[in-house]
Design a protein around this motif. Structure first.
Motif, PDB file in Angstrom:
ATOM      1  N   MET A   1     -62.090 -17.922 -47.223  1.00  0.00           N
ATOM      2  CA  MET A   1     -61.498 -17.083 -46.191  1.00  0.00           C
ATOM      3  C   MET A   1     -61.468 -17.832 -44.863  1.00  0.00           C
ATOM      4  O   MET A   1     -62.448 -18.487 -44.490  1.00  0.00           O
ATOM      5  N   LYS A   2     -60.351 -17.737 -44.169  1.00  0.00           N
ATOM      6  CA  LYS A   2     -60.205 -18.393 -42.874  1.00  0.00           C
ATOM      7  C   LYS A   2     -60.363 -17.342 -41.763  1.00  0.00           C
ATOM      8  O   LYS A   2     -59.575 -16.393 -41.700  1.00  0.00           O
ATOM      9  N   ILE A   3     -61.362 -17.558 -40.900  1.00  0.00           N
ATOM     10  CA  ILE A   3     -61.736 -16.557 -39.904  1.00  0.00           C
ATOM     11  C   ILE A   3     -61.513 -17.102 -38.501  1.00  0.00           C
ATOM     12  O   ILE A   3     -61.896 -18.236 -38.192  1.00  0.00           O
ATOM     13  N   ALA A   4     -60.910 -16.292 -37.653  1.00  0.00           N
ATOM     14  CA  ALA A   4     -60.794 -16.588 -36.222  1.00  0.00           C
ATOM     15  C   ALA A   4     -61.884 -15.785 -35.507  1.00  0.00           C
ATOM     16  O   ALA A   4     -61.922 -14.561 -35.631  1.00  0.00           O
ATOM     17  N   TYR A   5     -62.751 -16.476 -34.767  1.00  0.00           N
ATOM     18  CA  TYR A   5     -63.927 -15.843 -34.134  1.00  0.00           C
ATOM     19  C   TYR A   5     -63.836 -16.075 -32.628  1.00  0.00           C
ATOM     20  O   TYR A   5     -63.822 -17.216 -32.164  1.00  0.00           O
ATOM     21  N   SER A   6     -63.778 -14.988 -31.865  1.00  0.00           N
ATOM     22  CA  SER A   6     -63.654 -15.104 -30.407  1.00  0.00           C
ATOM     23  C   SER A   6     -64.774 -14.365 -29.699  1.00  0.00           C
ATOM     24  O   SER A   6     -65.384 -13.437 -30.254  1.00  0.00           O
ATOM     25  N   VAL A   7     -65.027 -14.783 -28.440  1.00  0.00           N
ATOM     26  CA  VAL A   7     -66.064 -14.136 -27.626  1.00  0.00           C
ATOM     27  C   VAL A   7     -65.524 -13.870 -26.223  1.00  0.00           C
ATOM     28  O   VAL A   7     -64.591 -14.529 -25.755  1.00  0.00           O
ATOM     29  N   ALA A   8     -66.143 -12.917 -25.550  1.00  0.00           N
ATOM     30  CA  ALA A   8     -65.845 -12.656 -24.147  1.00  0.00           C
ATOM     31  C   ALA A   8     -66.475 -13.744 -23.286  1.00  0.00           C
ATOM     32  O   ALA A   8     -67.416 -14.431 -23.705  1.00  0.00           O
ATOM     33  N   GLY A   9     -65.970 -13.879 -22.068  1.00  0.00           N
ATOM     34  CA  GLY A   9     -66.445 -14.947 -21.192  1.00  0.00           C
ATOM     35  C   GLY A   9     -67.293 -14.473 -20.036  1.00  0.00           C
ATOM     36  O   GLY A   9     -67.640 -15.256 -19.150  1.00  0.00           O
ATOM     37  N   GLU A  10     -67.671 -13.191 -20.023  1.00  0.00           N
ATOM     38  CA  GLU A  10     -68.497 -12.642 -18.951  1.00  0.00           C
ATOM     39  C   GLU A  10     -69.959 -12.728 -19.376  1.00  0.00           C
ATOM     40  O   GLU A  10     -70.389 -12.056 -20.309  1.00  0.00           O
ATOM     41  N   ALA A  15     -71.555 -15.577 -26.101  1.00  0.00           N
ATOM     42  CA  ALA A  15     -71.542 -16.949 -26.598  1.00  0.00           C
ATOM     43  C   ALA A  15     -72.822 -17.262 -27.370  1.00  0.00           C
ATOM     44  O   ALA A  15     -72.793 -17.995 -28.367  1.00  0.00           O
ATOM     45  N   ALA A  16     -73.954 -16.715 -26.923  1.00  0.00           N
ATOM     46  CA  ALA A  16     -75.220 -16.950 -27.624  1.00  0.00           C
ATOM     47  C   ALA A  16     -75.168 -16.385 -29.038  1.00  0.00           C
ATOM     48  O   ALA A  16     -75.697 -16.988 -29.985  1.00  0.00           O
ATOM     49  N   ARG A  17     -74.531 -15.225 -29.196  1.00  0.00           N
ATOM     50  CA  ARG A  17     -74.387 -14.664 -30.546  1.00  0.00           C
ATOM     51  C   ARG A  17     -73.484 -15.550 -31.400  1.00  0.00           C
ATOM     52  O   ARG A  17     -73.727 -15.731 -32.598  1.00  0.00           O
ATOM     53  N   MET A  18     -72.433 -16.108 -30.798  1.00  0.00           N
ATOM     54  CA  MET A  18     -71.566 -17.024 -31.542  1.00  0.00           C
ATOM     55  C   MET A  18     -72.359 -18.232 -32.039  1.00  0.00           C
ATOM     56  O   MET A  18     -72.189 -18.676 -33.191  1.00  0.00           O
ATOM     57  N   VAL A  19     -73.209 -18.768 -31.189  1.00  0.00           N
ATOM     58  CA  VAL A  19     -74.021 -19.925 -31.565  1.00  0.00           C
ATOM     59  C   VAL A  19     -74.945 -19.574 -32.733  1.00  0.00           C
ATOM     60  O   VAL A  19     -75.205 -20.410 -33.605  1.00  0.00           O
ATOM     61  N   CYS A  20     -75.427 -18.318 -32.766  1.00  0.00           N
ATOM     62  CA  CYS A  20     -76.270 -17.881 -33.885  1.00  0.00           C
ATOM     63  C   CYS A  20     -75.476 -17.738 -35.179  1.00  0.00           C
ATOM     64  O   CYS A  20     -75.921 -18.171 -36.243  1.00  0.00           O
ATOM     65  N   LEU A  21     -74.311 -17.111 -35.062  1.00  0.00           N
ATOM     66  CA  LEU A  21     -73.605 -16.657 -36.256  1.00  0.00           C
ATOM     67  C   LEU A  21     -72.621 -17.659 -36.840  1.00  0.00           C
ATOM     68  O   LEU A  21     -72.452 -17.738 -38.061  1.00  0.00           O
ATOM     69  N   ALA A  22     -71.928 -18.416 -35.985  1.00  0.00           N
ATOM     70  CA  ALA A  22     -70.858 -19.293 -36.470  1.00  0.00           C
ATOM     71  C   ALA A  22     -71.330 -20.304 -37.523  1.00  0.00           C
ATOM     72  O   ALA A  22     -70.674 -20.472 -38.565  1.00  0.00           O
ATOM     73  N   PRO A  23     -72.455 -21.011 -37.300  1.00  0.00           N
ATOM     74  CA  PRO A  23     -72.881 -21.973 -38.323  1.00  0.00           C
ATOM     75  C   PRO A  23     -73.189 -21.313 -39.674  1.00  0.00           C
ATOM     76  O   PRO A  23     -72.922 -21.905 -40.729  1.00  0.00           O
ATOM     77  N   ARG A  24     -73.750 -20.105 -39.631  1.00  0.00           N
ATOM     78  CA  ARG A  24     -74.060 -19.400 -40.872  1.00  0.00           C
ATOM     79  C   ARG A  24     -72.786 -18.992 -41.597  1.00  0.00           C
ATOM     80  O   ARG A  24     -72.666 -19.129 -42.823  1.00  0.00           O
ATOM     81  N   LEU A  33     -63.232 -21.269 -33.823  1.00  0.00           N
ATOM     82  CA  LEU A  33     -63.832 -20.615 -32.669  1.00  0.00           C
ATOM     83  C   LEU A  33     -62.859 -20.573 -31.490  1.00  0.00           C
ATOM     84  O   LEU A  33     -62.250 -21.581 -31.137  1.00  0.00           O
ATOM     85  N   PHE A  34     -62.761 -19.406 -30.863  1.00  0.00           N
ATOM     86  CA  PHE A  34     -61.919 -19.183 -29.689  1.00  0.00           C
ATOM     87  C   PHE A  34     -62.829 -18.794 -28.525  1.00  0.00           C
ATOM     88  O   PHE A  34     -63.510 -17.764 -28.594  1.00  0.00           O
ATOM     89  N   CYS A  35     -62.828 -19.618 -27.457  1.00  0.00           N
ATOM     90  CA  CYS A  35     -63.757 -19.405 -26.342  1.00  0.00           C
ATOM     91  C   CYS A  35     -63.045 -19.472 -24.999  1.00  0.00           C
ATOM     92  O   CYS A  35     -62.219 -20.366 -24.782  1.00  0.00           O
ATOM     93  N   PRO A  36     -63.390 -18.584 -24.062  1.00  0.00           N
ATOM     94  CA  PRO A  36     -62.903 -18.732 -22.684  1.00  0.00           C
ATOM     95  C   PRO A  36     -63.538 -19.958 -22.024  1.00  0.00           C
ATOM     96  O   PRO A  36     -64.605 -20.436 -22.452  1.00  0.00           O
ATOM     97  N   ALA A  37     -62.904 -20.441 -20.985  1.00  0.00           N
ATOM     98  CA  ALA A  37     -63.395 -21.635 -20.292  1.00  0.00           C
ATOM     99  C   ALA A  37     -64.790 -21.436 -19.725  1.00  0.00           C
ATOM    100  O   ALA A  37     -65.575 -22.382 -19.619  1.00  0.00           O
ATOM    101  N   THR A  38     -65.144 -20.202 -19.368  1.00  0.00           N
ATOM    102  CA  THR A  38     -66.433 -19.922 -18.716  1.00  0.00           C
ATOM    103  C   THR A  38     -67.633 -20.185 -19.620  1.00  0.00           C
ATOM    104  O   THR A  38     -68.737 -20.407 -19.123  1.00  0.00           O
ATOM    105  N   VAL A  39     -67.450 -20.140 -20.941  1.00  0.00           N
ATOM    106  CA  VAL A  39     -68.579 -20.349 -21.859  1.00  0.00           C
ATOM    107  C   VAL A  39     -68.375 -21.568 -22.745  1.00  0.00           C
ATOM    108  O   VAL A  39     -69.184 -21.837 -23.635  1.00  0.00           O
TER     109      VAL A  39
END
Length: 339
Positions: A1-10, A15-24, A33-39
């Motif tokens: 399965m191909k997943i697009a994973y994005s986070v808010a930038g505020e 972003a910390a949750r992305m760091v936990c979950l994305a590798p797993r 991974l889709f990230c705003p410039a702020t993170v």
């Protein structure tokens, strides 16, 4: 399965949750991974070698440290045409690159794009917990509205919280691997604009030595794991990290930010931390200093990443919801009318 994973930038909690979950998730699925410039820098530092795609983000309008919700809403309305254009662009990208599902952490852009593309959208965040805590406090009303709008559409939602969540705190592996001890030093994690108030209060209340974060070149993970106690904002992620590590914590909720006010109240109710304001900070620090010595360091809280991954995989494994052509056209027309 191909997943697009994005986070808010505020803030950095998303972003910390992305760091936990994305590798797993990447162990069994293809994850982009889709990230705003702020993170972006935060994620790249902790997931080196990953390719990050850009996604815009909505930010809160503030006066000093106070969040202005109605000004934020007005700004969001003015940005609506640009938002719609970006959603259409992202929807085309999702279809062109054959993505199968979207995970969004409080990012409405990719969530709406996923819905428009007919993909399953799974929302995982903490701020949505305010919708389970609507109260007579007028601050809760715009907070609930903002959470509803910023989540965007979803087929399944997982709320991460140390209170009232579907799963508990999620901690980064590099933090969990740090040796836990009491170095005798207090860790203060606050924005620089707080330092003029907080630093004199720390010294007068006898909370010395102390370390100020964020700071360039500092090892915050090691400092937190070895801290005597923590003074911070009332953001959910830093509270969660202190709770799991068994560290006493005193928080200063951001004025006008209902989520932080709620976090602070629930922290105090847990018996594992204190809250303060700028006005009573010094006196609260004095009491906190002695209370921290009595706190049982064997915390009842634990890292719940495994549960979160299990739930995500279960939700993603459900049959994809492919919108009928008429339904997809209806969504497109709704977004177009908004522009």
């Amino acid at each position: 399965m191909k997943i697009a994973y994005s986070v808010a930038g505020e803030g950095l909690g998303h972003a910390a949750r992305m760091v936990c979950l994305a590798p797993r998730l990447a162990q069994t699925h293809e994850v982009e991974l889709f990230c705003p410039a702020t993170v972006r820098d935060y994620v790249l530092e902790r997931l080196p070698g990953r390719t990050l795609r850009d996604v815009p983000h909505f930010s809160f309008i503030k006066k000093g440290d106070r969040v202005l919700f109605f000004a934020t809403l007005a700004t969001a309305v003015r940005r609506l045409p640009a938002f719609v254009r970006e959603v259409f662009r992202l929807a085309e990208l999702l279809k062109a690159e054959s993505f199968d599902a979207v995970i969004s952490d409080f990012d409405p852009y990719l969530a709406w794009a996923g819905r428009l593309a007919g993909l399953r959208v799974v929302q995982i965040n903490h701020p949505g917990v305010v919708m389970r805590n609507l109260s007579f406090n007028p601050l809760s009303w715009p907070a609930v509205l903002a959470a509803f709008l910023l989540e965007g559409p979803w087929n399944r939602r997982i709320l991460c919280s140390f209170y009232g969540g579907d799963v508990g705190p999620l901690l980064r592996p590099e933090l969990l691997s740090q040796p836990r001890r009491d170095s005798g030093s207090w860790v203060c994690h606050l924005k620089p604009e707080y330092h003029d108030v907080v630093v004199p209060a720390l010294e007068k209340a006898g909370l010395v030595p102390y370390e100020l974060y964020p700071r360039k070149g500092g090892d915050f993970d090691a400092a937190l794991a070895s801290a005597r106690g923590v003074i911070s904002s009332a953001g959910h992620q830093i509270i969660s990290e202190a709770l799991v590590l068994g560290k006493p914590i005193l928080v200063l909720p951001q004025s006008g930010q209902y989520e932080q006010i709620l976090n602070a109240r629930r922290l105090e109710r847990s018996g594992r931390g204190w809250r303060a304001t700028r006005k009573n900070l010094e006196s609260r620090l004095r009491g906190f200093r002695f209370w921290a010595e009595t706190l049982d360091k064997n915390s009842p809280y634990h890292d719940d990443t495994e549960t979160a991954v299990t739930l995500l995989l279960a939700h993603l494994g459900e049959a994809p919801i492919r919108l009928k052509t008429s339904s997809a056209q209806s969504v497109a027309k709704t977004l177009a009318r908004s522009s």
